[in-house]
Design an enzyme around this catalytic site. Structure first.
Site, PDB file in Angstrom:
ATOM      1  N   ARG A   1      23.643   5.229  -4.359  1.00 47.44           N
ATOM      2  CA  ARG A   1      22.936   5.629  -5.583  1.00 47.44           C
ATOM      3  C   ARG A   1      22.087   4.463  -6.053  1.00 47.44           C
ATOM      4  O   ARG A   1      22.543   3.313  -6.017  1.00 47.44           O
ATOM      5  CB  ARG A   1      23.928   5.931  -6.715  1.00 47.44           C
ATOM      6  CG  ARG A   1      24.800   7.124  -6.533  1.00 47.44           C
ATOM      7  CD  ARG A   1      26.000   7.038  -7.456  1.00 47.44           C
ATOM      8  NE  ARG A   1      26.789   5.830  -7.198  1.00 47.44           N
ATOM      9  CZ  ARG A   1      27.691   5.298  -8.028  1.00 47.44           C
ATOM     10  NH1 ARG A   1      27.892   5.842  -9.204  1.00 47.44           N
ATOM     11  NH2 ARG A   1      28.373   4.215  -7.711  1.00 47.44           N
TER      12      ARG A   1
ATOM     13  N   LYS B   1      17.477   7.066 -14.571  1.00 46.47           N
ATOM     14  CA  LYS B   1      18.899   6.868 -14.824  1.00 46.47           C
ATOM     15  C   LYS B   1      19.102   5.403 -15.188  1.00 46.47           C
ATOM     16  O   LYS B   1      18.131   4.621 -15.165  1.00 46.47           O
ATOM     17  CB  LYS B   1      19.731   7.229 -13.595  1.00 46.47           C
ATOM     18  CG  LYS B   1      19.347   6.379 -12.379  1.00 46.47           C
ATOM     19  CD  LYS B   1      20.129   6.758 -11.155  1.00 46.47           C
ATOM     20  CE  LYS B   1      21.492   6.112 -11.197  1.00 46.47           C
ATOM     21  NZ  LYS B   1      22.150   6.163  -9.877  1.00 46.47           N
TER      22      LYS B   1
ATOM     23  N   CYS C   1      15.497  11.729  -5.399  1.00 49.80           N
ATOM     24  CA  CYS C   1      16.358  12.400  -4.413  1.00 49.80           C
ATOM     25  C   CYS C   1      16.700  13.840  -4.761  1.00 49.80           C
ATOM     26  O   CYS C   1      16.305  14.756  -4.036  1.00 49.80           O
ATOM     27  CB  CYS C   1      17.636  11.593  -4.220  1.00 49.80           C
ATOM     28  SG  CYS C   1      17.301   9.916  -3.699  1.00 49.80           S
TER      29      CYS C   1
ATOM     30  N   ARG D   1      10.428   7.524 -10.838  1.00 49.75           N
ATOM     31  CA  ARG D   1       9.997   8.701 -10.073  1.00 49.75           C
ATOM     32  C   ARG D   1      10.774   9.941 -10.545  1.00 49.75           C
ATOM     33  O   ARG D   1      11.987   9.899 -10.629  1.00 49.75           O
ATOM     34  CB  ARG D   1      10.203   8.474  -8.574  1.00 49.75           C
ATOM     35  CG  ARG D   1       9.192   7.496  -7.995  1.00 49.75           C
ATOM     36  CD  ARG D   1       9.503   7.195  -6.549  1.00 49.75           C
ATOM     37  NE  ARG D   1      10.750   6.474  -6.387  1.00 49.75           N
ATOM     38  CZ  ARG D   1      11.327   6.229  -5.213  1.00 49.75           C
ATOM     39  NH1 ARG D   1      10.768   6.678  -4.118  1.00 49.75           N
ATOM     40  NH2 ARG D   1      12.454   5.553  -5.147  1.00 49.75           N
TER      41      ARG D   1
ATOM     42  N   PHE E   1      24.241   7.273   1.545  1.00 46.27           N
ATOM     43  CA  PHE E   1      24.707   7.958   0.337  1.00 46.27           C
ATOM     44  C   PHE E   1      24.646   7.078  -0.910  1.00 46.27           C
ATOM     45  O   PHE E   1      25.236   7.404  -1.935  1.00 46.27           O
ATOM     46  CB  PHE E   1      26.139   8.484   0.550  1.00 46.27           C
ATOM     47  CG  PHE E   1      26.238   9.452   1.699  1.00 46.27           C
ATOM     48  CD1 PHE E   1      25.802  10.758   1.553  1.00 46.27           C
ATOM     49  CD2 PHE E   1      26.725   9.049   2.936  1.00 46.27           C
ATOM     50  CE1 PHE E   1      25.868  11.662   2.617  1.00 46.27           C
ATOM     51  CE2 PHE E   1      26.792   9.939   4.005  1.00 46.27           C
ATOM     52  CZ  PHE E   1      26.369  11.245   3.846  1.00 46.27           C
TER      53      PHE E   1
ATOM     54  N   ASP F   1       8.238  -3.909   7.380  1.00 49.61           N
ATOM     55  CA  ASP F   1       7.468  -3.027   6.493  1.00 49.61           C
ATOM     56  C   ASP F   1       5.992  -3.195   6.827  1.00 49.61           C
ATOM     57  O   ASP F   1       5.532  -4.323   7.041  1.00 49.61           O
ATOM     58  CB  ASP F   1       7.718  -3.367   5.022  1.00 49.61           C
ATOM     59  CG  ASP F   1       7.438  -2.169   4.131  1.00 49.61           C
ATOM     60  OD1 ASP F   1       8.393  -1.634   3.533  1.00 49.61           O
ATOM     61  OD2 ASP F   1       6.260  -1.748   4.052  1.00 49.61           O
TER      62      ASP F   1
ATOM     63  N   LYS G   1       4.054  -6.742   0.637  1.00 47.12           N
ATOM     64  CA  LYS G   1       5.485  -6.612   0.347  1.00 47.12           C
ATOM     65  C   LYS G   1       6.288  -7.604   1.192  1.00 47.12           C
ATOM     66  O   LYS G   1       7.221  -8.254   0.716  1.00 47.12           O
ATOM     67  CB  LYS G   1       5.919  -5.188   0.662  1.00 47.12           C
ATOM     68  CG  LYS G   1       7.073  -4.688  -0.160  1.00 47.12           C
ATOM     69  CD  LYS G   1       7.194  -3.189   0.103  1.00 47.12           C
ATOM     70  CE  LYS G   1       8.410  -2.589  -0.499  1.00 47.12           C
ATOM     71  NZ  LYS G   1       8.596  -1.200  -0.089  1.00 47.12           N
TER      72      LYS G   1
ATOM     73  N   ASN H   1      23.905  16.097  -1.470  1.00 50.49           N
ATOM     74  CA  ASN H   1      23.042  15.920  -2.641  1.00 50.49           C
ATOM     75  C   ASN H   1      22.879  17.224  -3.414  1.00 50.49           C
ATOM     76  O   ASN H   1      22.903  17.237  -4.643  1.00 50.49           O
ATOM     77  CB  ASN H   1      21.667  15.389  -2.216  1.00 50.49           C
ATOM     78  CG  ASN H   1      21.636  13.867  -2.215  1.00 50.49           C
ATOM     79  OD1 ASN H   1      22.663  13.222  -2.365  1.00 50.49           O
ATOM     80  ND2 ASN H   1      20.464  13.289  -2.049  1.00 50.49           N
TER      81      ASN H   1
HETATM   82  C1  UGA Z   1      21.607  10.404  -5.405  1.00 55.62           C
HETATM   83  C2  UGA Z   1      23.030  10.543  -4.852  1.00 55.62           C
HETATM   84  O1  UGA Z   1      23.972  10.378  -5.910  1.00 55.62           O
HETATM   85  C3  UGA Z   1      23.295   9.503  -3.756  1.00 55.62           C
HETATM   86  O2  UGA Z   1      24.589   9.713  -3.195  1.00 55.62           O
HETATM   87  C4  UGA Z   1      22.223   9.645  -2.664  1.00 55.62           C
HETATM   88  O3  UGA Z   1      22.390   8.672  -1.638  1.00 55.62           O
HETATM   89  C5  UGA Z   1      20.845   9.469  -3.295  1.00 55.62           C
HETATM   90  O4  UGA Z   1      20.657  10.474  -4.314  1.00 55.62           O
HETATM   91  C6  UGA Z   1      19.802   9.623  -2.216  1.00 55.62           C
HETATM   92  O5  UGA Z   1      19.696  10.705  -1.653  1.00 55.62           O
HETATM   93  O6  UGA Z   1      19.162   8.631  -1.849  1.00 55.62           O
HETATM   94  P1  UGA Z   1      20.396   8.739  -7.129  1.00 55.62           P
HETATM   95  O7  UGA Z   1      19.277   9.733  -7.115  1.00 55.62           O
HETATM   96  O8  UGA Z   1      20.087   7.303  -6.920  1.00 55.62           O
HETATM   97  O9  UGA Z   1      21.515   9.121  -6.038  1.00 55.62           O
HETATM   98  O10 UGA Z   1      21.117   8.832  -8.571  1.00 55.62           O
HETATM   99  P2  UGA Z   1      22.340   9.656  -9.175  1.00 55.62           P
HETATM  100  O11 UGA Z   1      23.295   8.696  -9.735  1.00 55.62           O
HETATM  101  O12 UGA Z   1      22.864  10.667  -8.238  1.00 55.62           O
HETATM  102  O13 UGA Z   1      21.622  10.417 -10.400  1.00 55.62           O
HETATM  103  C7  UGA Z   1      20.614  11.399 -10.175  1.00 55.62           C
HETATM  104  C8  UGA Z   1      20.212  12.049 -11.480  1.00 55.62           C
HETATM  105  O14 UGA Z   1      21.277  12.862 -12.018  1.00 55.62           O
HETATM  106  C9  UGA Z   1      19.856  11.047 -12.583  1.00 55.62           C
HETATM  107  O15 UGA Z   1      18.728  11.515 -13.298  1.00 55.62           O
HETATM  108  C10 UGA Z   1      21.091  11.052 -13.467  1.00 55.62           C
HETATM  109  O16 UGA Z   1      20.818  10.685 -14.790  1.00 55.62           O
HETATM  110  C11 UGA Z   1      21.521  12.516 -13.362  1.00 55.62           C
HETATM  111  N1  UGA Z   1      22.954  12.759 -13.640  1.00 55.62           N
HETATM  112  C12 UGA Z   1      23.902  12.198 -12.862  1.00 55.62           C
HETATM  113  C13 UGA Z   1      23.310  13.614 -14.674  1.00 55.62           C
HETATM  114  O17 UGA Z   1      22.453  14.167 -15.403  1.00 55.62           O
HETATM  115  N2  UGA Z   1      24.655  13.857 -14.900  1.00 55.62           N
HETATM  116  C14 UGA Z   1      25.630  13.309 -14.133  1.00 55.62           C
HETATM  117  O18 UGA Z   1      26.828  13.578 -14.373  1.00 55.62           O
HETATM  118  C15 UGA Z   1      25.243  12.447 -13.090  1.00 55.62           C
END
Ligand code: UGA
Length: 429
Positions: A154, A320, A260, A327, A152, A30, A35, A208
């Site tokens: 989360r 979440k 994301c 962010r 992929f 990095d 960091k 995504n």
């Molecule tokens: C997302 C994808 O799920 C990952 O597979 C991917 O690798 C990642 O982006 C990325 O591109 O790096 P992430 O953003 O960490 O992951 O979180 P998620 O669990 O997907 O949730 C995203 C948002 O959707 C959150 O605000 C969550 O609260 C919301 N959400 C999720 C809902 O409102 N309803 C749902 O049923 C699921």
């Protein structure tokens, strides 16, 4: 294998730690020297369940090292992963300047054959540009391969997702890097898809966007449920039983956020536009997401009428559960919208209060979630933290001047809330 990961953000650091955990020799690079110092001393810049232990253990065992020198990382490894940020620009397109800079740094350090793997989320055809850039900036005539290997995981479940992936996608121009890439992933026992680079890059944005579409779909259904007295959770359950649909990502909410989905949707719409396609479907996904927040704020205003000088307790600031990441957090946006209406805010989040204190001004941070309701006119759930389900509702009801709870994540059971004497408003129920 000897692996280098450039970038120690959510993807890079978790990838590095998990690769080391399965036995690879990993160098994490990095350019942020502080960091690197923090990581070397056993500190972790982000909260991610299980990560700190993994980093500590593998650092102690000598399989995981940190440096700020790209040249050192490149020299010491067979495969170099790029996992740097690809932030959004004002017009929705992706800022690829970090990727380009790293490609130049790798080129300058190349002395023998390396596999350069892009793990960051990038627009289709970025791999071609990375290959061109390395070729242009590499002084010696050294062979290399560029591979696309989207991630992929989360946030909040990153270690779990990385250790047990549904699939590994490997995009290549030739077969030469395939055996090494398969070796990297052999310990993870996951299906490996080998395809061309452009398809691999598209798989990430398409996945995504599809997941975001799924959430907007159920959110659109939640509006219909409210209009007809149906229950969106019952509908999601019934739909999800069909294996072709699946229950996951069908949780109606005040909208999705994070670093994301919003960014990737805008990028994908932009990419399509540049290729001469109007991805109107995804524009609708964005519109529905924005309207969920509008509808939720309206619900609060309609119930409390005037927010000026009313005190609202907000449960959740992270975008979440299980993360300290704020962010593009819908919870933060909600706080700012309520403040604009004149509300006084008391807020609580199990992990994100420190990060939120940099962006939220004039709010009261409450350490104990059970004390949040003290002196409040209403409570709002903005993030789906599991532990909020253990909120002492009896105590909250007594502490609130009026027992009103707005649930933007459908954490509580409406019948139970009614039995406890709450005016309870959730999403699509
Ligand atoms: C997302 C994808 O799920 C990952 O597979 C991917 O690798 C990642 O982006 C990325 O591109 O790096 P992430 O953003 O960490 O992951 O979180 P998620 O669990 O997907 O949730 C995203 C948002 O959707 C959150 O605000 C969550 O609260 C919301 N959400 C999720 C809902 O409102 N309803 C749902 O049923 C699921």
């Amino acid at each position: 294998m000897k692996l280098t990961i450039i970038g120690t953000g959510y993807v890079g650091l978790v990838t590095g730690a998990c690769f080391a955990e399965v036995g690879h020799q990993v160098v994490c690079v990095d350019n942020d020297v502080s960091k690197v110092e923090l990581l070397r001393s056993g500190g972790i810049p982000i909260y991610e369940p299980g990560l700190e232990e993994l980093v500590r253990k593998n650092t102690a065992d000598g399989r995981l090292r940190f440096t700020s020198s790209t040249a050192e990382g490149v020299e010491k490894s067979e495969v170099v992963f790029i996992a740097v940020a690809t932030p959004p620009q004002d017009d929705g397109s992706v800022d690829l300047s970090f990727i380009e800079k790293v490609a130049r740094e790798i080129a300058a350090a190349l002395t023998n054959y390396k596999i350069v793997v892009d793990k960051s989320t990038v627009p289709v055809k970025t791999g071609e540009k990375v290959a061109e850039t390395i070729k242009r900036y590499c002084k010696a005539r050294v062979d290399f391969d560029v591979v696309s290997n989207p991630e992929f995981l989360r946030e909040g479940f990153a270690v779990e997702d990385l250790m047990k992936p549904d699939r590994i996608v490997i995009g290549v121009r030739s077969q030469r890097p395939v055996p090494a890439m398969k070796n990297v992933y052999a310990p993870f026992n996951a299906p490996i898809i080998v395809t061309d680079i452009n398809s691999a890059e598209l798989i990430k944005h398409a996945s995504n966007s599809f997941l975001a579409l799924k959430i907007s779909y159920i959110n659109a259904i939640s509006v219909l449920c409210e209009a007809t007295g149906a229950n969106v959770q019952e509908v999601a359950h019934g739909m999800g039983m069909d294996e072709r649909i699946g229950r996951r990502f069908l949780n109606a909410s005040l909208g999705f956020g994070g670093s994301c989905f919003p960014k990737d949707l805008s990028a994908f719409v932009k990419i399509a536009e540049q290729e001469g396609c109007d991805f109107a479907l995804l524009k609708e996904v964005q519109k529905i997401n924005a309207s969920q927040m509008d509808r939720f704020v309206k619900k609060i205003v309609d119930t409390l009428w005037v927010l000026k000088d009313k005190t609202i307790g907000v449960l959740g600031l992270a975008f979440k559960q299980n993360t300290d990441d704020i962010r593009m957090s819908p919870a933060i946006e909600l706080c700012q919208r309520l403040q604009k209406e004149g509300a006084i805010l008391r807020v609580h989040d199990p992990k994100a209060m420190e990060k939120a204190s940099a962006v939220l001004k004039n709010v009261i941070f409450v350490k104990d979630m059970n004390e949040l309701a003290d002196g409040c006119d209403a409570l709002v759930v903005a993030t789906e933290w599991e532990e909020f389900k253990k909120l002492d509702l009896e105590r909250a009801r007594q502490a609130l001047s009026h027992p009103i709870l707005f649930d933007g994540r459908n954490l509580f059971d409406p019948a139970e809330m009614e039995r406890l004497g709450f005016i309870y408003k959730s999403i699509g129920r």
